[in-house]
Design a protein around this motif. Structure first.
Motif: not given
Ligand SMILES: C[S@@+](CC[C@H](N)C(=O)[O-])C[C@H]1O[C@@H](n2cnc3c(N)ncnc32)[C@H](O)[C@@H]1O
Length: 303
Positions: A30-32, A182-184, A157-159, A129-131, A107-109
């Motif tokens: 998911i981070s990719d 929370t974007e995307g 890990d936001l889970s 906040v991110d992994l 969140l999930a930046a």
């Molecule tokens: C589609 S990207 C969006 C990133 C950013 N918000 C943007 O719009 O460019 C999804 C992001 O969610 C993060 N993510 C997914 N699951 C997560 C979790 N359980 N805890 C923290 N971050 C998480 C991923 O590492 C990734 O950076």
């Protein structure tokens, strides 16, 4: 000066999809998807008429971001939607900061570089906040760059519901008016996960605003058809596109106060093809969309 805190992961509860191991596909996890998102910002920044300038985006996306982008022709054709989303988030954030927000919690930046590229007050607190893996990759690249506001990173890990509640509580005490972003990411969650997050964000009284992007059920189906096969490799599933639209959040403590649609914004930014421009002229509502493909950015306020 940027500080990073790592909160150890230990949870069986769900929030989106986890990192996976095994043979390496193009989108490994998911981070990719953050590298992929950064590529849109890089391509927009290359344009002479760019609506935002993210000079760090290409470096952050890296070779893998470029490869993912090259392999997604459908999504390149939809660049207008990503550009409109970024533009709308920028606009909402600027307005909210001007109206007294003293902390932004992203969140999930991912590889977002707003603290480096937006005109923000130096005293503004900005928490990403991110992994852990994603944040350490990001930090390596940005080590010599100076953010414009007081940036902190939290590897979490936001889970991990217990840990995220503790984090929200701690952050809530350090600010008087917090805007969460929370974007995307919501699109990768189930409705129950989104509800649980909405409830947790509603606990600290200083968490007053929440900026989200949202897909209709019709748009979700189109995204699933075109993107899910690639995302399957990363065990990332596109799930959330509520039939209620922005009003989905109202029973969970967050009422929509402003909703902007991606299509009309992209038309205004002159990012649409001829046929899409015609579509953008049709009247549209921000409520239930049914099978109509609709995407928007919504500012929610705590009830
Ligand atoms: C589609 S990207 C969006 C990133 C950013 N918000 C943007 O719009 O460019 C999804 C992001 O969610 C993060 N993510 C997914 N699951 C997560 C979790 N359980 N805890 C923290 N971050 C998480 C991923 O590492 C990734 O950076």
């Amino acid at each position: 000066m940027t500080t990073t805190t790592t909160i150890p992961a230990k949870s069986s509860e769900q929030f989106g999809n986890r990192l996976v191991s095994g043979p390496e596909p193009l989108i490994r996890n998911i981070s990719d998807t953050a590298r992929w998102a950064a590529m849109y910002r890089a391509r927009e920044s290359d344009r002479p008429d760019a609506v935002f300038q993210d000079r760090l985006a290409r470096r952050l996306a890296g070779c893998r971001g470029q490869e993912i982008d090259d392999a997604m022709p459908f999504s390149q054709r939809q660049a207008w939607a990503w550009v409109a989303r970024t533009y709308l988030f920028d606009q909402f954030i600027s307005k909210q900061v001007a109206q007294g927000v003293d902390m932004v919690v992203n969140l999930a930046a991912g590889l977002d570089a707003r603290p480096y590229r937006m005109d923000l007050p130096a005293a503004l607190k900005w928490v990403e906040v991110d992994l852990p893996e994603l944040l350490s990759y990001k930090e390596d690249i940005l080590r010599t760059e100076a953010p414009r506001c007081a940036l902190e990173r939290v590897a979490l890990d936001l889970s991990n519901v217990t840990a995220r509640r503790e984090l929200f509580d701690q952050l809530g005490r350090k600010a008087s008016k917090v805007l969460s972003l929370t974007e995307g990411i919501l699109v990768y969650l189930s409705a129950d996960e989104v509800i649980a997050l909405a409830q947790d964000l509603g606990v600290p009284s200083s968490f007053q605003g929440w900026l989200i992007d949202l897909a209709s059920p019709g748009l979700l189906r189109i995204l699933q058809r075109h993107l899910q096969p690639k995302l399957d490799q990363a065990s990332a599933t596109l799930k959330f596109g509520p039939k209620e639209g922005p009003l989905f959040f109202a029973p969970h403590g967050w009422k929509p106060i402003e909703v902007r649609t991606l299509l009309k914004t992209a038309a205004h930014l002159k990012r649409l093809s001829f046929w899409m421009r015609l579509l953008a002229k049709l009247p549209e509502s921000t409520g239930e969309q049914g099978s109509r493909p609709w995407g928007g950015v919504c500012l929610l306020a705590r009830d």
